[in-house]
Design an enzyme around this catalytic site. Structure first.
Site, PDB file in Angstrom:
ATOM      1  N   HIS A   1      22.736 -17.822  22.914  1.00 51.78           N
ATOM      2  CA  HIS A   1      23.020 -17.603  24.340  1.00 51.78           C
ATOM      3  C   HIS A   1      22.112 -18.425  25.248  1.00 51.78           C
ATOM      4  CE1 HIS A   1      25.681 -13.973  23.894  1.00 51.78           C
ATOM      5  NE2 HIS A   1      25.229 -14.144  22.668  1.00 51.78           N
TER       6      HIS A   1
ATOM      7  N   ASP B   1      18.531 -22.472  32.245  1.00 50.19           N
ATOM      8  CA  ASP B   1      19.260 -21.242  31.902  1.00 50.19           C
ATOM      9  C   ASP B   1      20.416 -21.597  30.976  1.00 50.19           C
ATOM     10  OD1 ASP B   1      20.282 -18.618  31.964  1.00 50.19           O
ATOM     11  OD2 ASP B   1      19.846 -18.401  34.102  1.00 50.19           O
TER      12      ASP B   1
HETATM   13  P1  ADP Z   1      20.147 -13.309  31.527  1.00 52.24           P
HETATM   14  O1  ADP Z   1      21.016 -13.152  30.332  1.00 52.24           O
HETATM   15  O2  ADP Z   1      19.080 -14.331  31.347  1.00 52.24           O
HETATM   16  O3  ADP Z   1      19.567 -12.023  32.034  1.00 52.24           O
HETATM   17  P2  ADP Z   1      22.584 -13.822  33.139  1.00 52.24           P
HETATM   18  O4  ADP Z   1      22.713 -14.261  34.547  1.00 52.24           O
HETATM   19  O5  ADP Z   1      23.428 -14.589  32.177  1.00 52.24           O
HETATM   20  O6  ADP Z   1      21.036 -13.898  32.754  1.00 52.24           O
HETATM   21  O7  ADP Z   1      23.007 -12.304  33.008  1.00 52.24           O
HETATM   22  C1  ADP Z   1      22.379 -11.281  33.727  1.00 52.24           C
HETATM   23  C2  ADP Z   1      23.235 -10.036  33.698  1.00 52.24           C
HETATM   24  O8  ADP Z   1      22.436  -8.936  34.122  1.00 52.24           O
HETATM   25  C3  ADP Z   1      24.425 -10.092  34.638  1.00 52.24           C
HETATM   26  O9  ADP Z   1      25.530  -9.434  34.070  1.00 52.24           O
HETATM   27  C4  ADP Z   1      23.933  -9.345  35.882  1.00 52.24           C
HETATM   28  O10 ADP Z   1      24.948  -8.695  36.614  1.00 52.24           O
HETATM   29  C5  ADP Z   1      22.989  -8.340  35.279  1.00 52.24           C
HETATM   30  N1  ADP Z   1      21.901  -8.037  36.226  1.00 52.24           N
HETATM   31  C6  ADP Z   1      20.993  -8.911  36.711  1.00 52.24           C
HETATM   32  N2  ADP Z   1      20.152  -8.291  37.559  1.00 52.24           N
HETATM   33  C7  ADP Z   1      20.544  -7.015  37.619  1.00 52.24           C
HETATM   34  C8  ADP Z   1      20.072  -5.849  38.313  1.00 52.24           C
HETATM   35  N3  ADP Z   1      19.016  -5.896  39.126  1.00 52.24           N
HETATM   36  N4  ADP Z   1      20.718  -4.691  38.119  1.00 52.24           N
HETATM   37  C9  ADP Z   1      21.770  -4.644  37.283  1.00 52.24           C
HETATM   38  N5  ADP Z   1      22.257  -5.675  36.598  1.00 52.24           N
HETATM   39  C10 ADP Z   1      21.649  -6.854  36.754  1.00 52.24           C
HETATM   40  O1  F6P Z   2      20.649 -14.319  26.353  1.00 59.29           O
HETATM   41  C1  F6P Z   2      19.781 -13.753  27.213  1.00 59.29           C
HETATM   42  C2  F6P Z   2      18.998 -12.571  26.705  1.00 59.29           C
HETATM   43  O2  F6P Z   2      17.796 -13.009  26.276  1.00 59.29           O
HETATM   44  C3  F6P Z   2      19.548 -11.716  25.595  1.00 59.29           C
HETATM   45  O3  F6P Z   2      19.409 -12.147  24.275  1.00 59.29           O
HETATM   46  C4  F6P Z   2      18.759 -10.498  25.850  1.00 59.29           C
HETATM   47  O4  F6P Z   2      19.246  -9.356  25.237  1.00 59.29           O
HETATM   48  C5  F6P Z   2      18.801 -10.405  27.363  1.00 59.29           C
HETATM   49  O5  F6P Z   2      18.754 -11.716  27.794  1.00 59.29           O
HETATM   50  C6  F6P Z   2      17.750  -9.551  28.021  1.00 59.29           C
HETATM   51  O6  F6P Z   2      16.492  -9.740  27.508  1.00 59.29           O
HETATM   52  P1  F6P Z   2      15.728  -8.581  26.719  1.00 59.29           P
HETATM   53  O7  F6P Z   2      16.637  -8.129  25.625  1.00 59.29           O
HETATM   54  O8  F6P Z   2      14.488  -9.231  26.209  1.00 59.29           O
HETATM   55  O9  F6P Z   2      15.466  -7.497  27.716  1.00 59.29           O
END
Ligand code: ADP
Ligand code: F6P
Length: 480
Positions: free
Chosen positions: A166, A375
Site C-alpha cells: 500500500h 504517499d
Molecule cells: P493512510 O493510509 O496513510 O492513513 P490515506 O489517505 O490513504 O492515508 O487513508 C486515510 C484513511 O483514514 C481515509 O479513509 C480517511 O477517511 C481516514 N481518516 C483520516 N483521518 C481521519 C480522521 N481524523 N477520522 C477518521 N478517519 C480518518
Molecule cells: O497503508 C497505510 C497504512 O500504513 C496501513 O498499512 C496501516 O494499517 C495504516 O496505514 C495505519 O497505520 P497503523 O496501522 O500503523 O495505525
C-alpha cells in the site's frame, strides 16, 4: 486457534483487523474502526466477497478467539507487548516506513527489531496455513508482512498467493541501506503476483530482484528456479466511491456540513486537511503556506478558515511524538500571529471521526488540501472527489502522492516549494467555479470508474489466472 481448520477459500492477511479492540479506563470493551487507508479500501471488498481476515486486533498481550464482525470472519493474531514495540513500532514503523517514504525521517536499523519482524511474519503465515482451504487464494497486505508470501509458500505450496504494497516501494539507492534487503526481496517473490500503487515501484522491485537476488527478469516478470513466474505490476488502489457519494447525499450529512460552516463563522472559504498525524503528510508545509498567505495580506483572516483534522497515529514512536509537538506549536504560533478575537485562522482537531462526519467535512470544504511529501496513494483525495457530487470544490494535490498519477485535473503542488504552494492555494481559492466544475467532473468520472471493486477484480483476476511453469534458462545463481 478456535477457527475451523482448512475452511476458508479466500483469506486476507493484514497487520490490522478492520476493527481495533479498545479498552476504556473503566474496563468496558468496544470495537472501533482501525485507522488508515488499507482498512477503508479492503473492508468493502471483504463484505462483498466473504472469506476470512487475519490480523492483529490492536491490543497487545491479549489472545482472542476468531469471531464474526458485520459479516466478515475475523481471525485475531496476538502480539506481545515486546512484539508491539519491536515488530510494529520498531521494524515496521521506524525502519521500513521512513525507508520506503524517501527517508523523510532517518530509518533506524536494529537487529532485535528484525528478529521480531521474522517471528511475527512466521506467526501470520502459520495462521493462514491453518485456515486456508486446499487451493485457496490468500492475499497478503502491506509492508508489515513482506516475509509472509515465501513463508506461506513453504508451508502451503497449493495456495495462490498475492501481495499488495500500500505504500511506495523505494528506489534501489535507498532500499540498499536495508541490512535485510535480500530477505525482504525473497520474501516477496514467494507470491505469484506482487502489486504496487505505481508502475515505477514495480520497476524498482523487479530491478532489485535481478540485481540483488540474481533471478532472470523480463519487464514485469520474474522467473524463479522452481519454474514459477512472479508477476509484478501496478494496481492503483481506490475507495468505494458509490458508498461515499451515497453517504454524502444523505440529509443528515448535508445538514451537518451546513452546521460546520456556521460554527466556523460562515467564512467565504473553508480549506480542509484530513490525515493521520504522520511526517509523510506535509502538514507543516501546508499550514505554513496558509499562514503566510494571511500574513502577506493575500487572504483576509475574516474570509478563510483552515480546518486540519489529524488522526492520532503511532503515538509512542519518537518521530511521531516530535511531529505532534511541532504541529501543536506551529498551529499556536500561526493563530497567535495572524488571528483576531473570535477569528482563529486554523481550527486544529487531533481526533478520529466517524465516516459521516468525514463526509460532512468534505461537503463543507471549498478547497481540500492534500500535500504529502510522499504517499503510496492517499485515499483522502479520492474521498473528497467522490463526495463532491455537484462537481464543485477544488482539490490541491501534491505531485508526490500516488493519487496524482490519476487525479490529473487537481491543482498540483510541490510541497517542498512553499512559495509555489502559496500561489497554487490562492489560485484554487479564487478559481472560477466553472473551471472547478470542469476539473471535478473529470476527476469524479475517474474515481467512479476506477473504484475499489475495479481494483480488487483486476488484482484477483490476474492472481487466479493459470500460469504454466516457465522454461527459461536460468542465470547461474547470483545476487548479493
Ligand atoms: P493512510 O493510509 O496513510 O492513513 P490515506 O489517505 O490513504 O492515508 O487513508 C486515510 C484513511 O483514514 C481515509 O479513509 C480517511 O477517511 C481516514 N481518516 C483520516 N483521518 C481521519 C480522521 N481524523 N477520522 C477518521 N478517519 C480518518
Ligand atoms: O497503508 C497505510 C497504512 O500504513 C496501513 O498499512 C496501516 O494499517 C495504516 O496505514 C495505519 O497505520 P497503523 O496501522 O500503523 O495505525
Amino acid at each position: 486457534m478456535g477457527m475451523p481448520s482448512g475452511q476458508a477459500e479466500f483469506v486476507v492477511i493484514a497487520n490490522r483487523l478492520p476493527v481495533d479492540r479498545f479498552i476504556a479506563p473503566d474496563g468496558t470493551v468496544t470495537w472501533r474502526t482501525s485507522p488508515g487507508g488499507l482498512v477503508t479500501a479492503l473492508e468493502p471488498v471483504m463484505r462483498r466477497k466473504g472469506g476470512a481476515w487475519i490480523g492483529w486486533h490492536g491490543a497487545p498481550d491479549e489472545t482472542l478467539e476468531p469471531f464474526e464482525h458485520e459479516g466478515i470472519n475475523l481471525v485475531p493474531v496476538p502480539l506481545s507487548e515486546q512484539e508491539f514495540e519491536e515488530y510494529y513500532e520498531g521494524f515496521s514503523n521506524a525502519t521500513l516506513w521512513p525507508l520506503y517514504h524517501d527517508v523523510i525521517a532517518p530509518p533506524e536499523f536494529h537487529r532485535e527489531w528484525w528478529d521480531s519482524y521474522v517471528d511475527v511474519n512466521q506467526r501470520f503465515a502459520a495462521y493462514a496455513s491453518k485456515i486456508a482451504k486446499k487451493g485457496a487464494t490468500v492475499w497478503v497486505q502491506d509492508y508489515q508482512l513482506q516475509l509472509v508470501p515465501s513463508l506461506l509458500r513453504g508451508l502451503r505450496p497449493d495456495l495462490s498467493i498475492g501481495f499488495f504494497l500500500h505504500i511506495p516501494f523505494p528506489p534501489r539507492e535507498l532500499f540498499q541501506q536495508l541490512p535485510w534487503r535480500r530477505q525482504i526481496l525473497e520474501g516477496l517473490t514467494g507470491a505469484d503476483l506482487v502489486g504496487f500503487q505505481l508502475p515505477g515501484a514495480a520497476q524498482n522491485f523487479v530491478r532489485l530482484v535481478r540485481e540483488r537476488v540474481g533471478h532472470k527478469t523480463h519487464r514485469g516478470l520474474i522467473y524463479l528456479p522452481d519454474g514459477r513466474t512472479v508477476v509484478a505490476r501496478a494496481y492503483p488502489i481506490s475507495i468505494d466511491a458509490k458508498a461515499f457519494e451515497e453517504l454524502a447525499r444523505t440529509p443528515g450529512v448535508d445538514a451537518r456540513a451546513k452546521e460546520i460552516r456556521e460554527s466556523l463563522g460562515s467564512p467565504k472559504h473553508v480549506l480542509l486537511g484530513v490525515d493521520r498525524l504522520d511526517y509523510t503528510k506535509g502538514l507543516r508545509q501546508r499550514l505554513r503556506a496558509f499562514g503566510e498567505l494571511i500574513r502577506d495580506g493575500k487572504i483576509d483572516v475574516d474570509d478563510a478558515v483552515f480546518v486540519q483534522v489529524a488522526t492520532p497515529s503511532r503515538e509512542r514512536v519518537s518521530q511521531y511524538r516530535l511531529l505532534r509537538d511541532d504541529i501543536d506549536r506551529l498551529v499556536g504560533r500561526i493563530n497567535g500571529d495572524v488571528g483576531r478575537i473570535g477569528q482563529q485562522p486554523i481550527t486544529y482537531l487531533h481526533a478520529s471521526y466517524p465516516r459521516e462526519e468525514m463526509a460532512a467535512l468534505y461537503r463543507a470544504a471549498d478547497v481540500m488540501v492534500v500535500t504529502p511529501l510522499r504517499d503510496g496513494m492517499n485515499l483522502v483525495a479520492k474521498e473528497y472527489v467522490a463526495c463532491r457530487y455537484d462537481d464543485d470544490g477544488a482539490l490541491v494535490l501534491s505531485e508526490f502522492a500516488g493519487a496524482a498519477a490519476e487525479l490529473r485535473q487537481a491543482y498540483r503542488v510541490n510541497p517542498y516549494d512553499i512559495n509555489g504552494m502559496k500561489a497554487v492555494l490562492l489560485e484554487a481559492i479564487e478559481a472560477d467555479p466553472r473551471e472547478n466544475a470542469r476539473r471535478m467532473k473529470a476527476m469524479r468520472k475517474h474515481v467512479v470508474d476506477h473504484d475499489i471493486d475495479h481494483w480488487a477484480t483486476a488484482f484477483l483476476d490476474e492472481l487466479t489466472s493459470t500460469r504454466e511453469p516457465h522454461d527459461k534458462k536460468l542465470r547461474p545463481s547470483g545476487g548479493s
